[in-house]
Scaffold this active site. Structure first.
Site, PDB file in Angstrom:
ATOM      1  CB  SER A   1     -15.541 -21.192 -21.144  1.00  0.00           C
ATOM      2  OG  SER A   1     -16.756 -21.400 -21.820  1.00  0.00           O
TER       3      SER A   1
ATOM      4  CB  THR B   1     -19.262 -16.003 -19.003  1.00  0.00           C
ATOM      5  OG1 THR B   1     -17.932 -15.870 -18.524  1.00  0.00           O
ATOM      6  CG2 THR B   1     -20.239 -15.888 -17.862  1.00  0.00           C
TER       7      THR B   1
ATOM      8  CB  THR C   1     -17.623 -17.893 -16.028  1.00  0.00           C
ATOM      9  OG1 THR C   1     -16.627 -18.013 -17.031  1.00  0.00           O
ATOM     10  CG2 THR C   1     -17.057 -17.080 -14.877  1.00  0.00           C
TER      11      THR C   1
ATOM     12  NE  ARG D   1      -9.819 -12.661 -14.110  1.00  0.00           N
ATOM     13  CZ  ARG D   1     -10.896 -12.839 -14.874  1.00  0.00           C
ATOM     14  NH1 ARG D   1     -11.647 -13.916 -14.709  1.00  0.00           N
ATOM     15  NH2 ARG D   1     -11.229 -11.961 -15.790  1.00  0.00           N
TER      16      ARG D   1
ATOM     17  CB  THR E   1     -19.723 -13.035 -22.104  1.00  0.00           C
ATOM     18  OG1 THR E   1     -18.735 -14.050 -22.285  1.00  0.00           O
ATOM     19  CG2 THR E   1     -20.160 -12.498 -23.455  1.00  0.00           C
ATOM     20  N   GLY E   2     -16.805 -11.933 -21.672  1.00  0.00           N
ATOM     21  CA  GLY E   2     -15.580 -11.378 -22.229  1.00  0.00           C
ATOM     22  C   GLY E   2     -14.588 -11.062 -21.131  1.00  0.00           C
TER      23      GLY E   2
HETATM   24  N1  ASP Z   1     -16.178 -12.747 -18.151  1.00  0.00           N
HETATM   25  C1  ASP Z   1     -15.424 -13.915 -17.801  1.00  0.00           C
HETATM   26  C2  ASP Z   1     -14.310 -13.539 -16.878  1.00  0.00           C
HETATM   27  O1  ASP Z   1     -13.710 -12.503 -17.034  1.00  0.00           O
HETATM   28  C3  ASP Z   1     -14.889 -14.670 -18.960  1.00  0.00           C
HETATM   29  C4  ASP Z   1     -15.677 -14.635 -20.248  1.00  0.00           C
HETATM   30  O2  ASP Z   1     -16.862 -14.408 -20.274  1.00  0.00           O
HETATM   31  O3  ASP Z   1     -15.100 -14.825 -21.308  1.00  0.00           O
HETATM   32  O4  ASP Z   1     -13.981 -14.341 -16.028  1.00  0.00           O
END
Ligand code: ASP
Length: 344
Positions: free
Chosen positions: A85, A204, A222, A232, A255-256
């Protein structure tokens, strides 16, 4: 249960509309369970933050700068091919391209970012070059790659055989479905799980450090949501969304599912709440509550976590879903992993 009264009070407070409400402020202050830690200190998201912090600590423990520490710390997951990731080995977009997002911010409010950068193993270092060598804040796509090559970075293939295989597996159904807390399954050594390729799809590293001089810097890097549309961009390279540092107040990172963080300018919100007196965990919780309040149905099925540190070295985190973890490293403890609190 989500407390609407407290939310309204806190929102009004953040908008500067009413005088500080003593009881909600006291709640906010009490919500932090972490006592002030001494400097230097480094914190970062998820279990893989432990190894990243260890390298950041090599800089901090010798009296180095927080900016160098966060850059070198996040190199670890960026270079780790088993981390699908972040950086090299990251899962590609739906067209099979590994596109990386990263940003960095220092104690003087300087910042740099790269968006959808391909073929460069350490996007964080390109982001730092954008900050230091150009009058700009962000470079994207081909322009970012061209700049990186001009700066001497090496062009590499970042798609590893296992990420390529996962993508090919995903193509069979081509279903875009972010899985909550996927890193737990990837990094739980005690109970490793093999998931179908279409399920390794986000997380991330966000890192925040305070050096011996008390200066704060942050980095966020990330490969973004796996199998995203080509082009994107998530929250991670957006200053104020995936990362924000104000050396007078503190720093925050996220994150997320990045779209929800961008919609709420999450990390900036967390820092501004800390400026108003919220403890780090309470500020992170409030930012999470904004997301839940605006989209309760969406929020049930996604993960977003915030991590923050204030000028005193107090830290905290809060996530929508259980399972968010963060790593802390200071003179007392080098490999501390903390389970973040969550709404669900
Ligand atoms: N925040 C990151 C994104 O949207 C992904 C993640 O942290 O899970 O690209």
């Amino acid at each position: 249960m989500f407390n609407r009264r407290k939310f309204l009070k806190a929102s009004a407070l953040s908008a500067g509309l009413i005088a500080i409400d003593k009881s909600s402020m006291a709640d906010a202050l009490q919500a932090s369970t972490k006592k002030a830690a001494s400097f230097p200190i480094v914190i970062s998201t998820w279990d893989f933050g432990i190894a990243a912090n260890a390298d950041a600590w090599k800089v901090l423990s010798k009296g180095g700068k927080a900016l160098d520490a966060v850059e070198q710390g996040v190199w670890v997951p960026e270079a780790d091919e088993n981390n699908q990731s972040v950086g090299y080995g990251g899962l590609p977009d739906r067209d099979g391209k590994v596109t990386l997002d990263a940003c960095i911010m220092d104690e003087n409010g300087n910042c740099g970012a790269v968006l959808a950068l391909e073929h460069i193993k350490h996007p964080i270092s390109v982001a730092r070059k954008v900050m230091e060598k150009t009058p700009h804040v962000m470079l994207a796509g081909d322009g970012a790659l061209q700049f990186a090559l001009e700066q001497g970075f090496k062009k590499e293939n970042l798609l590893t055989p296992s990420s390529e295989a996962a993508w090919k597996e995903w193509l069979k159904t081509a279903k875009y479905e972010p899985v909550i807390n996927i890193e737990n399954k990837l990094y739980d050594k005690a109970a490793p799980q093999k998931l179908p390729g279409n399920q390794y799809n986000h997380d991330t590293i966000g890192m925040l450090a305070i050096d011996a001089k008390g200066n704060i810097s942050g980095a966020c890097t990330t490969s973004g949501m796996a199998y995203k549309l080509h082009g994107r961009i998530g929250d991670s390279p957006i200053i104020g969304a995936g990362l924000y540092v104000d050396n007078e107040v503190g720093g925050a990172t996220s994150t997320g599912v990045g779209e929800e963080v961008v919609r709420n300018v999450g990390s900036f919100l967390v820092v501004e709440l800390m400026r108003q007196g919220y403890a780090p965990e309470a500020a992170c919780k409030e930012a999470v509550m904004r997301i839940i309040k605006k989209k309760p149905e969406t929020a049930k099925n996604i993960q977003v976590g915030f991590l923050a540190i204030n000028k005193k070295g107090e830290y905290g985190a809060y996530a929508i879903q259980q399972g968010f973890s963060y790593a802390v490293c200071n003179a007392e403890k080098q490999d501390l992993l903390i389970k973040g609190k969550s709404y669900y």
